[in-house]
Write a protein that holds these residues in place. Sequence first.
Motif, PDB file in Angstrom:
ATOM      1  N   LEU A 508       0.831  -1.198   0.000  1.00  0.00           N
ATOM      2  CA  LEU A 508       0.000   0.000   0.000  1.00  0.00           C
ATOM      3  C   LEU A 508       0.868   1.250   0.000  1.00  0.00           C
ATOM      4  CD1 LEU A 508      -2.711   1.454   0.184  1.00  0.00           C
ATOM      5  CD2 LEU A 508      -2.676   1.071   2.666  1.00  0.00           C
ATOM      6  N   HIS A 509       1.909   1.240   0.823  1.00  0.00           N
ATOM      7  CA  HIS A 509       2.829   2.388   0.852  1.00  0.00           C
ATOM      8  C   HIS A 509       3.465   2.601  -0.521  1.00  0.00           C
ATOM      9  CE1 HIS A 509       5.642   5.216   2.771  1.00  0.00           C
ATOM     10  NE2 HIS A 509       6.553   4.701   1.963  1.00  0.00           N
ATOM     11  N   SER A 510       3.868   1.518  -1.160  1.00  0.00           N
ATOM     12  CA  SER A 510       4.477   1.629  -2.482  1.00  0.00           C
ATOM     13  C   SER A 510       3.473   2.142  -3.511  1.00  0.00           C
ATOM     14  CB  SER A 510       5.026   0.263  -2.916  1.00  0.00           C
ATOM     15  OG  SER A 510       5.654   0.335  -4.170  1.00  0.00           O
ATOM     16  N   GLU A 511       2.226   1.671  -3.432  1.00  0.00           N
ATOM     17  CA  GLU A 511       1.196   2.169  -4.343  1.00  0.00           C
ATOM     18  C   GLU A 511       0.973   3.669  -4.178  1.00  0.00           C
ATOM     19  OE1 GLU A 511      -1.686  -1.773  -4.845  1.00  0.00           O
ATOM     20  OE2 GLU A 511      -2.329  -0.112  -3.583  1.00  0.00           O
ATOM     21  N   LEU A 512       1.164   4.157  -2.958  1.00  0.00           N
ATOM     22  CA  LEU A 512       0.884   5.566  -2.658  1.00  0.00           C
ATOM     23  C   LEU A 512       1.991   6.516  -3.105  1.00  0.00           C
ATOM     24  CD1 LEU A 512      -0.694   5.266   0.904  1.00  0.00           C
ATOM     25  CD2 LEU A 512      -1.816   6.206  -1.119  1.00  0.00           C
ATOM     26  N   LEU A 597     -11.062   7.742   4.233  1.00  0.00           N
ATOM     27  CA  LEU A 597     -10.882   8.489   2.991  1.00  0.00           C
ATOM     28  C   LEU A 597     -11.887   9.640   2.957  1.00  0.00           C
ATOM     29  CD1 LEU A 597     -10.826   5.357   0.679  1.00  0.00           C
ATOM     30  CD2 LEU A 597      -8.824   6.642   1.440  1.00  0.00           C
ATOM     31  N   ARG A 598     -11.411  10.801   2.592  1.00  0.00           N
ATOM     32  CA  ARG A 598     -12.320  11.946   2.482  1.00  0.00           C
ATOM     33  C   ARG A 598     -13.283  11.724   1.324  1.00  0.00           C
ATOM     34  NH1 ARG A 598     -12.041  16.986   4.525  1.00  0.00           N
ATOM     35  NH2 ARG A 598      -9.826  16.775   5.055  1.00  0.00           N
ATOM     36  N   SER A 599     -14.565  11.927   1.566  1.00  0.00           N
ATOM     37  CA  SER A 599     -15.533  11.839   0.491  1.00  0.00           C
ATOM     38  C   SER A 599     -15.253  12.961  -0.510  1.00  0.00           C
ATOM     39  CB  SER A 599     -16.952  11.970   1.044  1.00  0.00           C
ATOM     40  OG  SER A 599     -17.906  11.683   0.056  1.00  0.00           O
ATOM     41  N   GLY A 600     -15.170  12.603  -1.785  1.00  0.00           N
ATOM     42  CA  GLY A 600     -14.756  13.545  -2.821  1.00  0.00           C
ATOM     43  C   GLY A 600     -13.301  13.375  -3.219  1.00  0.00           C
ATOM     44  N   ALA A 601     -12.574  12.462  -2.551  1.00  0.00           N
ATOM     45  CA  ALA A 601     -11.137  12.309  -2.793  1.00  0.00           C
ATOM     46  C   ALA A 601     -10.853  11.790  -4.194  1.00  0.00           C
ATOM     47  CB  ALA A 601     -10.534  11.369  -1.755  1.00  0.00           C
ATOM     48  N   ILE A 602      -9.720  12.242  -4.725  1.00  0.00           N
ATOM     49  CA  ILE A 602      -9.113  11.710  -5.946  1.00  0.00           C
ATOM     50  C   ILE A 602      -7.686  11.332  -5.561  1.00  0.00           C
ATOM     51  CG2 ILE A 602      -8.462  12.161  -8.333  1.00  0.00           C
ATOM     52  CD1 ILE A 602     -10.578  14.421  -8.340  1.00  0.00           C
ATOM     53  N   ILE A 603      -7.339  10.031  -5.677  1.00  0.00           N
ATOM     54  CA  ILE A 603      -6.076   9.538  -5.130  1.00  0.00           C
ATOM     55  C   ILE A 603      -5.304   8.806  -6.213  1.00  0.00           C
ATOM     56  CG2 ILE A 603      -5.009   8.048  -3.399  1.00  0.00           C
ATOM     57  CD1 ILE A 603      -7.584   8.427  -1.723  1.00  0.00           C
ATOM     58  N   PRO A 604      -4.146   9.342  -6.629  1.00  0.00           N
ATOM     59  CA  PRO A 604      -3.335   8.654  -7.647  1.00  0.00           C
ATOM     60  C   PRO A 604      -2.508   7.531  -7.018  1.00  0.00           C
ATOM     61  CG  PRO A 604      -2.289  10.715  -7.048  1.00  0.00           C
ATOM     62  CD  PRO A 604      -3.582  10.658  -6.275  1.00  0.00           C
ATOM     63  N   LEU A 605      -2.469   6.398  -7.681  1.00  0.00           N
ATOM     64  CA  LEU A 605      -1.720   5.231  -7.217  1.00  0.00           C
ATOM     65  C   LEU A 605      -0.916   4.635  -8.368  1.00  0.00           C
ATOM     66  CD1 LEU A 605      -4.490   3.221  -5.264  1.00  0.00           C
ATOM     67  CD2 LEU A 605      -2.871   4.860  -4.295  1.00  0.00           C
ATOM     68  N   LEU A 606       0.176   3.961  -8.001  1.00  0.00           N
ATOM     69  CA  LEU A 606       0.898   3.118  -8.956  1.00  0.00           C
ATOM     70  C   LEU A 606       0.706   1.677  -8.503  1.00  0.00           C
ATOM     71  CD1 LEU A 606       2.684   2.883 -11.419  1.00  0.00           C
ATOM     72  CD2 LEU A 606       4.686   3.130  -9.939  1.00  0.00           C
ATOM     73  N   HIS A 614      -6.634  -2.922  -5.470  1.00  0.00           N
ATOM     74  CA  HIS A 614      -6.697  -1.665  -6.223  1.00  0.00           C
ATOM     75  C   HIS A 614      -6.391  -1.860  -7.708  1.00  0.00           C
ATOM     76  CE1 HIS A 614      -5.652   0.256  -2.111  1.00  0.00           C
ATOM     77  NE2 HIS A 614      -6.965   0.248  -2.299  1.00  0.00           N
ATOM     78  N   GLY A 615      -6.312  -3.119  -8.140  1.00  0.00           N
ATOM     79  CA  GLY A 615      -6.018  -3.403  -9.538  1.00  0.00           C
ATOM     80  C   GLY A 615      -5.354  -4.751  -9.657  1.00  0.00           C
ATOM     81  N   THR A 616      -4.633  -4.941 -10.752  1.00  0.00           N
ATOM     82  CA  THR A 616      -3.929  -6.197 -11.020  1.00  0.00           C
ATOM     83  C   THR A 616      -2.555  -5.865 -11.594  1.00  0.00           C
ATOM     84  OG1 THR A 616      -4.697  -6.381 -13.305  1.00  0.00           O
ATOM     85  CG2 THR A 616      -6.150  -7.268 -11.590  1.00  0.00           C
ATOM     86  N   LEU A 625      -6.336   5.978 -10.560  1.00  0.00           N
ATOM     87  CA  LEU A 625      -6.902   7.034  -9.731  1.00  0.00           C
ATOM     88  C   LEU A 625      -8.156   6.511  -9.034  1.00  0.00           C
ATOM     89  CD1 LEU A 625      -5.943   8.930 -12.592  1.00  0.00           C
ATOM     90  CD2 LEU A 625      -5.859  10.386 -10.562  1.00  0.00           C
ATOM     91  N   LEU A 626      -8.110   6.495  -7.704  1.00  0.00           N
ATOM     92  CA  LEU A 626      -9.307   6.190  -6.926  1.00  0.00           C
ATOM     93  C   LEU A 626     -10.148   7.453  -6.855  1.00  0.00           C
ATOM     94  CD1 LEU A 626      -7.746   4.220  -3.912  1.00  0.00           C
ATOM     95  CD2 LEU A 626      -8.355   3.375  -6.198  1.00  0.00           C
ATOM     96  N   VAL A 627     -11.425   7.351  -7.179  1.00  0.00           N
ATOM     97  CA  VAL A 627     -12.299   8.520  -7.216  1.00  0.00           C
ATOM     98  C   VAL A 627     -13.542   8.229  -6.375  1.00  0.00           C
ATOM     99  CG1 VAL A 627     -13.561  10.139  -8.678  1.00  0.00           C
ATOM    100  CG2 VAL A 627     -11.468   9.062  -9.548  1.00  0.00           C
TER     101      VAL A 627
END
Length: 728
Positions: A508-512, A597-606, A614-616, A625-627
């Motif tokens: 998770l830290h790496s994704e962030l 998570l704040r409602s309305g958040a947009i969070i970029p991840l790798l 969060h993906g594959t 991007l988590l929206v």
Amino acid sequence: MLLRKGRLCANQTIKVLNMKNTGLLLLTLLLAVQLSWSKEPQLPPNRGIELPQMWKFHPGDDQEWAKEDFNDADWAEIRVPQFWDSQGFDQLDGFAWYRVRFDLPADYLSEDLVAILGQINDADETFLNGQRIGRMGNIEISESAHKFTRKYPVPRRLLKPKNNLLAVRVCDLGNQGGIFRGPMRLVKKSNFADYQRPAGLKPPLAPKWAFEPWIWEDDENSAAAVKDLVAGYARNDIPVGVIIIDSPWASAYNTFEFDSTKYPDPADLIRSLHERNIKVVCWFTGMINTDAPTYDHARANNYFLNDGEVVGWWKGHGSHIDYTNPEAIAWWHRQMDKAFQLGIDGWKVDNSESYVPDFSKCFRGEISKREYTDLYYCDAYRYTVTRNPNAITLARSVDYLDREFDPEFSPVSCASTTWVGDQHHDLSERGLQLALRNIFKALAVGYAFVGSDIGGFSGGPALTKTAFLRWAQFSAFNPLMMNGGVGEHRPWAFDQETTDIYRYYAKLHSELVPYLYSYAVESHRTGTPIMRPCESGKWQFLLGNEFFISTMYQDTTAWKVELPAGKWRDYWDESTTYCGPQSLAMAVPMARYPIFLRSGAIIPLLVKDSINGHGTKASQSFLTLLVYPDGNSEFKYHPDSDSDVLFTCAQLPAGLQIGFAPLNSDLLFRIHQTTAPTAVRLKSGSDLPAWSDFDAWEKAATGWHFVPSSNKLLVKCGGRTADVVQVE
């Protein structure tokens, strides 16, 4: 201290110290009194109370003079700070007493204070309202402490609103005597460190790789141990981006040459780590030990402080490099180049400056401890980024365990990455809670990139599974996630559950990293820290603006969360929302942590795999991007230090619009939505194909797929040109 013949301390047998023994005695003295060492504080006006300049003064020695009811009306008055020799007492050697009275405002009565009494030649005992609060120097063996600023703790129980008495018993061993250099202040303990950093300083920007998980260990230092540690993390599918090669790695302290018996081929070791996308950071300090082959050359050329005075420190005996001497620094940089030429990516710059006196002789004349500390850390950082702009230095930011009243180390402006020193292997006030105290102080001062050794460095009880995991979970939401220290820190050495949980949070830290780096750019530009302490609750914070974390610092699976204002989603159940402020009683099993998570958040991840949901593996080709749509919101994404890419999300009566500026990446949106859309199209004109089958969608270059079981709308599109995703 300069000694001359004269009257010495009454009723004492005086031994004149030779210079060879002075350093060892002073070190023993400082460890015994457990006082911090730093330069003269330059406190803002609202960070302390100036003591009066005129004090009562009388030669001689009588313990009655410490008492509040003693009448000193017939004593002389002299100015402080100033040698007594220049005020009519030029023939005085031996004992004398100072007394001064002062009042305190109400806000200074409710907490402990620190009495800052400058420098005193030679030894002192200091009393407040009849109670001793500190001493420096050893009168019984004629030991001077004239180089060190007095900083004595003042318990609040001794304070009163009016007519407080400060009495200082001084013994001068010869030459000039008395309280000769300021400052003379009383400071609230909670504010003591605030003076050190001028307002407006902003932290440097760490490279992206520094936000990946770090590892190290301190029990075995060899190439074989490094390879074994890295292989263990790889075998357990735990991401690693950085490894520290800690001391002792060099042939001596500090030669910057690898010990060939432990590291027979350091160039090959570093190359092999780079092939795994692991950066290499090596340890050093500003000392050269007397047994180093370079020591005699440096001493012969006057490259050290205090004429090469030998100082005992935690790695032996050596001398401090003089950072005011240009020739010394040019030579020192050539020594550092030996490691740079092997391809290292930065330095762990550890503490040796604590062994520098408050004031030292240097190339340019005299230097304070604080000035020397700043030069030490800033030279390490600036030369490192001169050699490699993508390199870092890791330095202490705040460490209350080492320096209770003067806890700051590297200047903010030279602190690209920092940790908070050494803690015990537990959740106590010497363990995780000490790390939390240090980190939150570092954030208040203005450090951006902070963290700690997961599980603590050393000391206390053996590291337990609970302490290790709760510390790791907290660290996953720090800019620095670093695991290592004395004793067992390898997750797989505990059990499989520990390994699985640690893997989740490390991934998770790496994704962030894209999220953390974006806020690091903002911190570099504005000075706003990445972690932002909340007013409610204990050790709660926002990570950026989109995450809220309630730190668990006790051994429990039940936790009370003080939710801040706003609308928040439970990270573990995104359909559950809470409106703050409110208190929540939560069950938090070991695998989970209080994350919102704040409602309305947009969070970029790798995203690199499916471990965290969060993906594959196929997501690696995209910026994910988590929206979480809620009204109008935005996020400023920084793919690099110079680029700003604005993402926006707007809820409309007929659907949703997500806008983005051009960037060099394809995009994968994971949008929280409870119903399947009728269509998804780009505003530029093309409809995105709908895929009912997830596998078909994943193989396609563009399109959308709805997952009703998780309320997720998955959308893939190109991001090379500005556009708007329209969800209908």
